[in-house]
Write an enzyme that holds these catalytic residues in place. Structure first.
Site, short mmCIF file in Angstrom:
data_model
loop_
_atom_site.label_atom_id
_atom_site.label_comp_id
_atom_site.label_asym_id
_atom_site.label_seq_id
_atom_site.Cartn_x
_atom_site.Cartn_y
_atom_site.Cartn_z
N ASP A 1 -75.17 58.54 -18.75
CA ASP A 1 -76.14 59.18 -19.34
C ASP A 1 -77.38 58.00 -19.37
OD1 ASP A 1 -74.94 57.44 -21.46
OD2 ASP A 1 -74.52 59.23 -22.71
N GLU B 1 -73.55 67.26 -26.51
CA GLU B 1 -73.53 67.36 -27.95
C GLU B 1 -72.83 68.61 -28.45
OE1 GLU B 1 -74.69 64.80 -29.51
OE2 GLU B 1 -76.74 64.62 -29.78
C1 F6R Z 1 -73.17 56.52 -24.08
C2 F6R Z 1 -72.25 57.48 -24.45
C3 F6R Z 1 -72.10 57.85 -25.92
C4 F6R Z 1 -71.12 56.72 -26.77
C5 F6R Z 1 -71.37 57.06 -28.24
C6 F6R Z 1 -70.60 56.38 -28.93
O1 F6R Z 1 -73.26 56.07 -22.86
O2 F6R Z 1 -71.54 57.85 -23.43
O3 F6R Z 1 -71.22 59.06 -25.70
O4 F6R Z 1 -70.09 56.44 -26.31
O5 F6R Z 1 -72.49 57.85 -28.82
O6 F6R Z 1 -71.61 55.26 -29.03
P1 F6R Z 1 -71.02 53.70 -30.06
O7 F6R Z 1 -69.98 53.08 -28.96
O8 F6R Z 1 -72.17 52.79 -30.01
O9 F6R Z 1 -70.37 54.24 -31.36
#
Ligand code: F6R
Length: 241
Positions: free
Chosen positions: A67, A143
């Site tokens: 993303d 989402e």
């Molecule tokens: C980002 C992504 C998101 C993150 C998720 C968790 O490329 O794919 O789905 O994996 O928001 O983010 P963290 O690791 O910061 O808790």
């Protein structure tokens, strides 16, 4: 689904990097799907270490990121592109032409999404997809919704995601409200998935994703249907299993 529970973040990172390293060693021209966020940073550190010790060669590897924020150019310090180069690509021998990250500032974003999916398909799909999870169950930026969305698409970020990601920005107002995300098709068609989560605040969503109902309201729950998924957790994120 294989679930591996590790002692702490460092052990989780080491284990996740071992799985990616095995993939790249066994298939040097692997197509890797990569994630950003705080969780994979340790994994990327171990991959860089493997490369520096001459144990890993990324010269034939191709990557597709999940993303990117809309409105941020790829040189913006909070863009996922910038994140990937500073946390991984600048430190390994991957060919820059083999790196794919959706553009958040494309003039024709729908065309960009279609071409992103076509590029993944043309490579034969993703061999190993690395995934983190949001507190609301998002994977990539898919989402919670009324339906699972298959293609790469533009998504309106939920307030929960904007709030969670505001830690990377000077102010919550600076967090872009939209993003481009790989859809469920490319994720679910990946031959293997490596899912990582850390911390007690992810325990609830990890439990729902593994043991809960499969529903687009918890996007990660679709992973229960994947035939080859390895889940690596630390003790805290596994505490509600
Ligand atoms: C980002 C992504 C998101 C993150 C998720 C968790 O490329 O794919 O789905 O994996 O928001 O983010 P963290 O690791 O910061 O808790």
């Amino acid at each position: 689904m294989r679930v591996i529970i590790t002692e702490n973040y460092d052990k989780l990172s080491e284990k996740a990097a071992q799985i990616i390293s095995s993939q790249v060693t066994l298939k040097p021209d692997s197509i890797l799907g990569l994630a950003t966020g705080s969780t994979p940073i340790g994994t990327y550190k171990y991959l860089i270490e493997g490369y520096q010790k001459n144990l890993l060669d990324f010269s034939s590897v191709t990557t597709f990121n999940l993303d990117e924020y809309c409105t941020l150019s790829n040189s913006h310090p909070q863009s996922f592109s910038y994140f990937m180069f500073t946390n991984l690509f600048d430190h390994i021998n991957i060919k820059k032409g083999n790196v794919h990250i959706p553009s958040g500032i494309s003039e024709d974003v729908n065309k960009e999404c279609t071409e992103y999916d076509r590029a993944i398909e043309n490579m034969g799909g993703i061999d190993l997809q690395l995934l983190g999870v949001g507190h609301n169950g998002h994977i990539g930026f898919n989402e919670p919704d009324d339906e699972f969305i298959a293609p790469t698409h533009v998504v309106d970020l939920t307030q929960k995601t904007i709030d969670a990601n505001s830690r990377f920005f000077d102010s919550p107002d600076d967090v872009p409200k939209q993003a481009v995300t790989m859809g469920m098709k490319s994720i679910m068609f990946a031959k293997k998935i490596l899912f990582i989560a850390i911390g007690e605040e992810k325990a609830e969503i990890v439990s729902k994703m593994i043991n809960g109902k499969i529903t687009p309201k918890v996007p990660a729950s679709i992973l229960q249907l994947h035939p080859d998924i390895t889940v690596v957790l630390d003790k805290d994120s596994a505490s509600k299993l």
